[in-house]
Design a protein around this motif. Structure first.
Motif, PDB file in Angstrom:
ATOM      1  N   LEU A  90       0.822  -1.212   0.000  1.00  0.00           N
ATOM      2  CA  LEU A  90       0.000   0.000   0.000  1.00  0.00           C
ATOM      3  C   LEU A  90       0.858   1.264   0.000  1.00  0.00           C
ATOM      4  CD1 LEU A  90      -2.768  -0.992   2.600  1.00  0.00           C
ATOM      5  CD2 LEU A  90      -3.080  -0.729   0.132  1.00  0.00           C
ATOM      6  N   SER A  91       2.137   1.125  -0.316  1.00  0.00           N
ATOM      7  CA  SER A  91       3.062   2.264  -0.193  1.00  0.00           C
ATOM      8  C   SER A  91       2.633   3.475  -1.011  1.00  0.00           C
ATOM      9  CB  SER A  91       4.479   1.839  -0.588  1.00  0.00           C
ATOM     10  OG  SER A  91       4.515   1.303  -1.902  1.00  0.00           O
ATOM     11  N   ALA A  92       2.148   3.253  -2.234  1.00  0.00           N
ATOM     12  CA  ALA A  92       1.726   4.394  -3.061  1.00  0.00           C
ATOM     13  C   ALA A  92       0.513   5.092  -2.450  1.00  0.00           C
ATOM     14  CB  ALA A  92       1.406   3.924  -4.471  1.00  0.00           C
ATOM     15  N   PHE A  93      -0.424   4.312  -1.923  1.00  0.00           N
ATOM     16  CA  PHE A  93      -1.605   4.902  -1.294  1.00  0.00           C
ATOM     17  C   PHE A  93      -1.235   5.610   0.012  1.00  0.00           C
ATOM     18  CE2 PHE A  93      -3.402   1.696  -4.096  1.00  0.00           C
ATOM     19  CZ  PHE A  93      -4.459   2.382  -4.664  1.00  0.00           C
ATOM     20  N   LYS A  94      -0.266   5.059   0.748  1.00  0.00           N
ATOM     21  CA  LYS A  94       0.170   5.701   1.989  1.00  0.00           C
ATOM     22  C   LYS A  94       0.821   7.049   1.704  1.00  0.00           C
ATOM     23  CE  LYS A  94       0.756   1.456   4.691  1.00  0.00           C
ATOM     24  NZ  LYS A  94       1.718   0.530   5.347  1.00  0.00           N
ATOM     25  N   GLU A  95       1.628   7.109   0.652  1.00  0.00           N
ATOM     26  CA  GLU A  95       2.248   8.387   0.286  1.00  0.00           C
ATOM     27  C   GLU A  95       1.192   9.388  -0.160  1.00  0.00           C
ATOM     28  OE1 GLU A  95       5.205  11.256  -0.393  1.00  0.00           O
ATOM     29  OE2 GLU A  95       5.208   9.380   0.754  1.00  0.00           O
ATOM     30  N   TRP A  96       0.222   8.925  -0.898  1.00  0.00           N
ATOM     31  CA  TRP A  96      -0.872   9.795  -1.340  1.00  0.00           C
ATOM     32  C   TRP A  96      -1.613  10.363  -0.131  1.00  0.00           C
ATOM     33  CZ3 TRP A  96      -5.625   7.824  -4.635  1.00  0.00           C
ATOM     34  CH2 TRP A  96      -6.233   8.917  -5.284  1.00  0.00           C
ATOM     35  N   ALA A  97      -1.884   9.525   0.857  1.00  0.00           N
ATOM     36  CA  ALA A  97      -2.589   9.974   2.059  1.00  0.00           C
ATOM     37  C   ALA A  97      -1.774  11.016   2.824  1.00  0.00           C
ATOM     38  CB  ALA A  97      -2.907   8.778   2.951  1.00  0.00           C
ATOM     39  N   VAL A  98      -0.472  10.790   2.937  1.00  0.00           N
ATOM     40  CA  VAL A  98       0.386  11.751   3.643  1.00  0.00           C
ATOM     41  C   VAL A  98       0.336  13.113   2.961  1.00  0.00           C
ATOM     42  CG1 VAL A  98       2.807  12.327   4.141  1.00  0.00           C
ATOM     43  CG2 VAL A  98       1.932  10.034   4.630  1.00  0.00           C
ATOM     44  N   ARG A  99       0.440  13.122   1.652  1.00  0.00           N
ATOM     45  CA  ARG A  99       0.449  14.386   0.899  1.00  0.00           C
ATOM     46  C   ARG A  99      -0.901  15.100   0.993  1.00  0.00           C
ATOM     47  NH1 ARG A  99       4.406  15.110  -2.970  1.00  0.00           N
ATOM     48  NH2 ARG A  99       6.152  13.692  -2.624  1.00  0.00           N
ATOM     49  N   GLY A 100      -1.986  14.343   0.962  1.00  0.00           N
ATOM     50  CA  GLY A 100      -3.303  14.961   0.966  1.00  0.00           C
ATOM     51  C   GLY A 100      -3.769  15.453   2.323  1.00  0.00           C
ATOM     52  N   LYS A 101      -3.056  15.066   3.396  1.00  0.00           N
ATOM     53  CA  LYS A 101      -3.473  15.438   4.753  1.00  0.00           C
ATOM     54  C   LYS A 101      -2.695  16.617   5.325  1.00  0.00           C
ATOM     55  CE  LYS A 101      -4.250  11.945   7.579  1.00  0.00           C
ATOM     56  NZ  LYS A 101      -4.181  10.630   8.263  1.00  0.00           N
TER      57      LYS A 101
END
Length: 455
Positions: A90-101
């Motif tokens: 899920l690394s790509a989704f985790k990075e996306w979540a970090v950036r969007g928060k």
């Protein structure tokens, strides 16, 4: 001299029923991005850059573009998809979540299934409640020239699989670090089509009456709620009506919102229309001058607010601070913004700071008035998506203006007909055909010019 309005209600925080506080009343509404690699359908650096910009833009909540629960049935080849098989990494989704928060933003993933609104570029067959073809003015939806997949009625096991897939995607979104999900049940996609008496002519437990037609959505909500924590936001996007004869009505929508009220969802976003009649993309807000007429669905929200307690998000048409303050005072709890933030991701922060009292709305103008109504909607969609692509780059150009010729000849074909990376053979043939036509016209012009010179 009239005093300029100041942001008051729109700047106030709001505490959802699960105790999560959204810092203000602005919601960046979902807009499809088409930025994923069509061979993986995973988020990438472009998603990270775009959503970090949008998070810094000031909205209290930011919704992603539609993340599909099933890679077999996408809204377009370059959608993001999140399925059980992605759990291993899920690394790509985790990075996306970090950036969007960043910037204390609540980052919510919109989860969806395309249903019969699936382009032929994804596959030849789409699943839906009943074998009812799309009817879009000016576009072929049947036969060899169709730009959409052939609809096929779902069997029982497929319906149950869809429920499980929505729950799985929500579960994985929470694992990846997102603040919540929004279940997309509007605009004619799969869950929306089950609600419509026009698209759903089933006579089993999933159709035949309004109660049975809304069963699928309510079971999806229930399953999602069972799989996520109490602090995880669960929202739903629904139509106020389909605006079509025999379709989902305002009365049915009100009953649905009352049912959602008891299901424990944390917000409901109100929209309207389908691919066949997409009101938010067909009406030009430049023609609507009064505060009362500025918001597309304000009257509906005003009616249902008296019978439901779930916070409402009113999306569509709002541009002025005056109108935003007006609807927040009586019609809605949040205001959703989509197209204004495509052209300026930082517009909300400007309005909250007092330097902006009206969001700019940019539209393609060359030849737009000559297009049929149904074609104008996809053109507007491509226009605003082109701005998102621009903002996803490391150094976007300010004052960016998409090429209408490129949108019509390249973007439209790669989305609705064939993607050059997913369908390289078809793409090459089509591009060769277009090149031949353009070359023929160029050669004809050359011969014509030569003939004039020789006269």
């Amino acid at each position: 001299m009239t005093k300029a309005p100041t942001p008051v209600l729109c700047a106030r925080p709001y505490e959802l029923s699960n105790g999560v506080t959204v810092k203000n009343r602005f919601v960046k509404a979902s807009t499809t991005e088409h930025l994923a690699d069509p061979l993986t359908n995973l988020p990438n650096a472009k998603h990270f850059a775009l959503y970090e910009r949008l998070a810094h833009g000031g909205s209290g909540m930011v919704l992603t573009g539609n993340v599909l629960v099933d890679r077999r049935y996408l809204e377009a080849p370059r959608n993001v998809s999140l399925e059980r098989k992605d759990e291993a990494d899920l690394s790509a989704f985790k990075e996306w979540a970090v950036r969007g928060k960043v910037n204390d933003t609540k980052f919510v993933m919109q989860i969806s299934h395309s249903g019969k609104q699936m382009p032929i570029s994804v596959g030849p067959e789409a699943i839906c409640p009943s074998e009812v073809y799309l009817q879009i003015e000016g576009m072929a939806t049947k036969g060899p020239l169709s730009t959409v997949a052939k609809p096929r009625a779902m069997v029982q096991d497929e319906v149950l699989d869809v429920i499980e897939r929505f729950a799985t995607t929500a579960e994985l979104a929470e694992k990846a670090g997102f603040d919540g999900v929004q279940i997309h049940a509007a605009h004619g996609y799969l869950l929306s089509s089950f609600l419509s008496g026009r698209a759903n002519v089933r006579t089993d437990q999933w159709g035949g009456s309004p109660d049975k037609r809304r069963r699928l959505l309510l079971e999806v909500v229930q399953k999602v709620k069972e799989r996520v924590s109490d602090r995880f936001i669960v929202g739903v996007k629904v139509n106020s009506a389909d605006m079509q004869k025999g379709g989902f009505t305002e009365e049915e929508s009100t009953l649905l919102l009352q049912a959602l009220d008891t299901s424990g969802v944390h917000f409901v976003e109100v929209s309207g229309g389908t691919y066949e009649y997409f009101a938010p993309l067909q009406d030009d807000p430049r023609k609507r001058s009064t505060v009362e007429r500025e918001a597309f669905f304000a009257e509906y929200c005003k009616k249902v607010r008296s019978v439901v307690k779930t916070p409402l998000v009113l999306t569509g048409g709002l541009t002025s601070l005056q109108a935003i303050e007006h609807v927040l005072a009586r019609d809605t709890d949040f205001v959703g913004l989509a197209r204004p933030l495509c052209t300026d991701p930082f517009a909300v922060s400007k309005m909250l700071a007092g330097s902006l009292t009206r969001f700019e709305r940019h539209y393609p103008s060359l030849g737009e008035s000559a297009l049929v109504t149904s074609t104008r909607a996809p053109l507007a969609n491509l226009w605003h998506m082109a701005h998102l692509h621009n903002w996803s780059n490391a150094c976007p150009k300010q004052g960016f203006t998409p090429s209408i010729l490129r949108m019509l000849l390249v973007d439209f074909i790669t989305i609705y007909v064939c993607d050059p990376k997913k369908n390289p053979g078809w793409a090459a043939m089509i591009m060769l055909f277009i090149g031949s036509v353009v070359s023929s016209f160029a050669y004809a012009a050359y011969l014509g010019g030569r003939a004039l010179l020789l006269r």
